[in-house]
Design a protein around this motif. Structure first.
Motif, mmCIF file in Angstrom:
data_model
loop_
_atom_site.group_PDB
_atom_site.id
_atom_site.type_symbol
_atom_site.label_atom_id
_atom_site.label_comp_id
_atom_site.label_asym_id
_atom_site.label_seq_id
_atom_site.Cartn_x
_atom_site.Cartn_y
_atom_site.Cartn_z
ATOM 1 N N GLY A 24 10.281 8.630 -13.086
ATOM 2 C CA GLY A 24 11.421 8.520 -13.372
ATOM 3 C C GLY A 24 13.001 7.189 -13.538
ATOM 4 N N TYR A 25 12.163 6.633 -12.389
ATOM 5 C CA TYR A 25 12.962 5.877 -11.325
ATOM 6 C C TYR A 25 12.399 4.407 -11.633
ATOM 7 C CZ TYR A 25 11.842 8.862 -7.829
ATOM 8 O OH TYR A 25 11.891 10.133 -6.676
ATOM 9 N N GLN A 26 13.424 3.400 -11.954
ATOM 10 C CA GLN A 26 13.896 2.315 -12.266
ATOM 11 C C GLN A 26 13.552 0.472 -11.831
ATOM 12 O OE1 GLN A 26 14.997 2.199 -16.092
ATOM 13 N NE2 GLN A 26 14.757 4.618 -15.807
ATOM 14 N N PRO A 27 12.926 0.247 -12.021
ATOM 15 C CA PRO A 27 12.351 -1.166 -11.173
ATOM 16 C C PRO A 27 14.311 -1.359 -11.015
ATOM 17 C CG PRO A 27 11.017 -0.674 -13.462
ATOM 18 C CD PRO A 27 12.262 0.565 -13.481
ATOM 19 N N GLY A 28 13.879 -2.498 -9.489
ATOM 20 C CA GLY A 28 14.967 -2.398 -8.839
ATOM 21 C C GLY A 28 15.992 -2.190 -7.966
ATOM 22 N N THR A 29 15.784 -1.018 -8.110
ATOM 23 C CA THR A 29 16.648 -0.127 -7.557
ATOM 24 C C THR A 29 15.976 0.658 -6.386
ATOM 25 O OG1 THR A 29 15.446 2.057 -8.727
ATOM 26 C CG2 THR A 29 17.769 1.372 -9.782
ATOM 27 N N ASP A 30 17.384 0.775 -5.591
ATOM 28 C CA ASP A 30 16.729 1.241 -4.372
ATOM 29 C C ASP A 30 15.118 2.853 -4.054
ATOM 30 O OD1 ASP A 30 17.747 -0.775 -3.083
ATOM 31 O OD2 ASP A 30 19.707 0.909 -1.958
ATOM 32 N N ALA A 31 16.293 4.080 -5.113
ATOM 33 C CA ALA A 31 14.687 4.374 -5.481
ATOM 34 C C ALA A 31 13.731 3.542 -5.376
ATOM 35 C CB ALA A 31 15.224 5.596 -6.120
ATOM 36 N N PHE A 32 13.669 3.336 -7.194
ATOM 37 C CA PHE A 32 12.092 2.556 -7.231
ATOM 38 C C PHE A 32 11.702 1.898 -5.918
ATOM 39 C CE2 PHE A 32 9.176 -0.150 -9.181
ATOM 40 C CZ PHE A 32 8.455 0.388 -10.013
ATOM 41 N N ALA A 33 12.452 1.091 -5.404
ATOM 42 C CA ALA A 33 11.741 0.834 -3.667
ATOM 43 C C ALA A 33 10.700 1.697 -2.671
ATOM 44 C CB ALA A 33 12.533 -0.089 -3.236
ATOM 45 N N LYS A 34 11.975 2.545 -2.482
ATOM 46 C CA LYS A 34 11.815 3.984 -1.838
ATOM 47 C C LYS A 34 10.660 4.567 -2.318
ATOM 48 C CE LYS A 34 13.071 7.923 0.584
ATOM 49 N NZ LYS A 34 13.871 8.735 0.830
ATOM 50 N N CYS A 35 10.060 4.648 -3.116
ATOM 51 C CA CYS A 35 8.790 5.819 -3.909
ATOM 52 C C CYS A 35 8.126 4.782 -3.274
ATOM 53 C CB CYS A 35 8.844 5.567 -5.976
ATOM 54 S SG CYS A 35 7.847 6.212 -6.872
ATOM 55 N N MET A 36 8.148 3.105 -4.574
ATOM 56 C CA MET A 36 6.606 2.197 -3.690
ATOM 57 C C MET A 36 5.580 2.567 -2.397
ATOM 58 S SD MET A 36 6.032 0.635 -6.980
ATOM 59 C CE MET A 36 5.340 -0.695 -6.519
ATOM 60 N N MET A 37 7.361 2.477 -1.393
ATOM 61 C CA MET A 37 7.080 2.171 -0.455
ATOM 62 C C MET A 37 6.014 3.705 0.481
ATOM 63 S SD MET A 37 9.107 1.596 2.826
ATOM 64 C CE MET A 37 10.616 3.773 2.596
ATOM 65 N N THR A 38 6.367 5.069 -0.420
ATOM 66 C CA THR A 38 6.115 5.958 -0.064
ATOM 67 C C THR A 38 4.591 6.396 -0.832
ATOM 68 O OG1 THR A 38 8.139 7.427 -0.281
ATOM 69 C CG2 THR A 38 5.994 8.344 -0.314
ATOM 70 N N ILE A 39 4.814 5.575 -0.974
ATOM 71 C CA ILE A 39 2.839 5.921 -2.070
ATOM 72 C C ILE A 39 2.173 4.741 -1.178
ATOM 73 C CG2 ILE A 39 1.813 4.411 -3.672
ATOM 74 C CD1 ILE A 39 3.616 5.859 -5.902
ATOM 75 N N ASP A 40 2.912 3.430 -1.283
ATOM 76 C CA ASP A 40 1.647 2.566 -0.035
ATOM 77 C C ASP A 40 1.555 3.168 1.612
ATOM 78 O OD1 ASP A 40 0.781 -0.704 0.254
ATOM 79 O OD2 ASP A 40 2.824 -0.045 1.530
ATOM 80 N N VAL A 41 2.645 3.494 2.333
ATOM 81 C CA VAL A 41 2.661 4.343 3.181
ATOM 82 C C VAL A 41 1.611 5.328 2.926
ATOM 83 C CG1 VAL A 41 3.467 6.208 5.351
ATOM 84 C CG2 VAL A 41 4.701 3.393 4.418
ATOM 85 N N ALA A 42 1.704 6.348 2.069
ATOM 86 C CA ALA A 42 0.202 7.655 1.698
ATOM 87 C C ALA A 42 -0.089 6.810 2.054
ATOM 88 C CB ALA A 42 1.198 8.849 1.057
ATOM 89 N N ARG A 43 -0.549 5.752 1.280
ATOM 90 C CA ARG A 43 -2.609 4.874 1.042
ATOM 91 C C ARG A 43 -2.837 4.485 2.208
ATOM 92 N NH1 ARG A 43 -1.203 1.630 -2.166
ATOM 93 N NH2 ARG A 43 -1.855 2.485 -4.195
ATOM 94 N N GLU A 44 -1.579 3.854 2.840
ATOM 95 C CA GLU A 44 -2.702 2.976 4.324
ATOM 96 C C GLU A 44 -2.970 5.442 5.556
ATOM 97 O OE1 GLU A 44 0.804 0.677 6.334
ATOM 98 O OE2 GLU A 44 0.380 -0.605 4.849
ATOM 99 N N LYS A 45 -1.317 5.542 5.805
ATOM 100 C CA LYS A 45 -2.129 7.268 6.132
ATOM 101 C C LYS A 45 -3.346 7.581 6.061
ATOM 102 C CE LYS A 45 -0.003 11.389 7.751
ATOM 103 N NZ LYS A 45 0.479 12.070 7.529
ATOM 104 N N ARG A 46 -4.032 7.308 4.328
ATOM 105 C CA ARG A 46 -4.870 8.089 4.031
ATOM 106 C C ARG A 46 -6.412 7.148 4.492
ATOM 107 N NH1 ARG A 46 -3.876 8.060 -1.139
ATOM 108 N NH2 ARG A 46 -4.836 6.400 -1.818
ATOM 109 N N ASP A 47 -6.166 5.910 4.210
ATOM 110 C CA ASP A 47 -7.322 4.800 4.697
ATOM 111 C C ASP A 47 -7.527 5.199 6.307
ATOM 112 O OD1 ASP A 47 -7.176 3.881 2.075
ATOM 113 O OD2 ASP A 47 -6.315 1.840 2.460
#
Length: 111
Positions: free
Chosen positions: A38-61
């Motif tokens: 439900g996050y809209q591209p270009g919003t801070d919430a969307f950016a935070k969602c993307m960052m959270t997914i990336d950080v989780a992937r790096e931690k898992r890797d």
């Protein structure tokens, strides 16, 4: 014997070629996930969602791949254990310890 081995090799290569490259890039998949939440591209919430997914992937890797220092320690601990081959440049995951001029890796021993 050679024909059977050749048949197995050909079958393996054919099956390996069946895995196709994903049609979407990792970023596109992540963007789709965040948009699905439900996050809209270009919003801070969307950016935070993307960052959270990336950080989780790096931690898992990082958990999936042993650290360089840990691999080096494992290789040194295995010295003399003939169940493990001696590390060399032939190992795809092996690295060179330039200080000791010796190879180390996750599945071998240093000398």
């Amino acid at each position: 014997m050679f024909k059977k081995l050749s048949a197995v090799l050909v079958a393996t290569l054919v099956l390996a070629g069946c895995g196709s490259a994903p049609s979407q890039s990792r970023a596109e998949v992540d963007q789709g996930r965040c948009a699905g939440y439900g996050y809209q591209p270009g919003t801070d919430a969307f950016a935070k969602c993307m960052m959270t997914i990336d950080v989780a992937r790096e931690k898992r890797d990082a958990q999936d791949h042993p650290s360089d220092a840990r691999m080096k320690a494992l290789s040194i601990e295995r010295n003399g254990d003939t169940r493990f081959p001696i590390c060399s440049a032939a190992g795809m995951d092996n690295n060179l310890d330039t200080f000791n001029n010796a190879w180390y890796g996750p599945n071998c021993r240093q000398r």
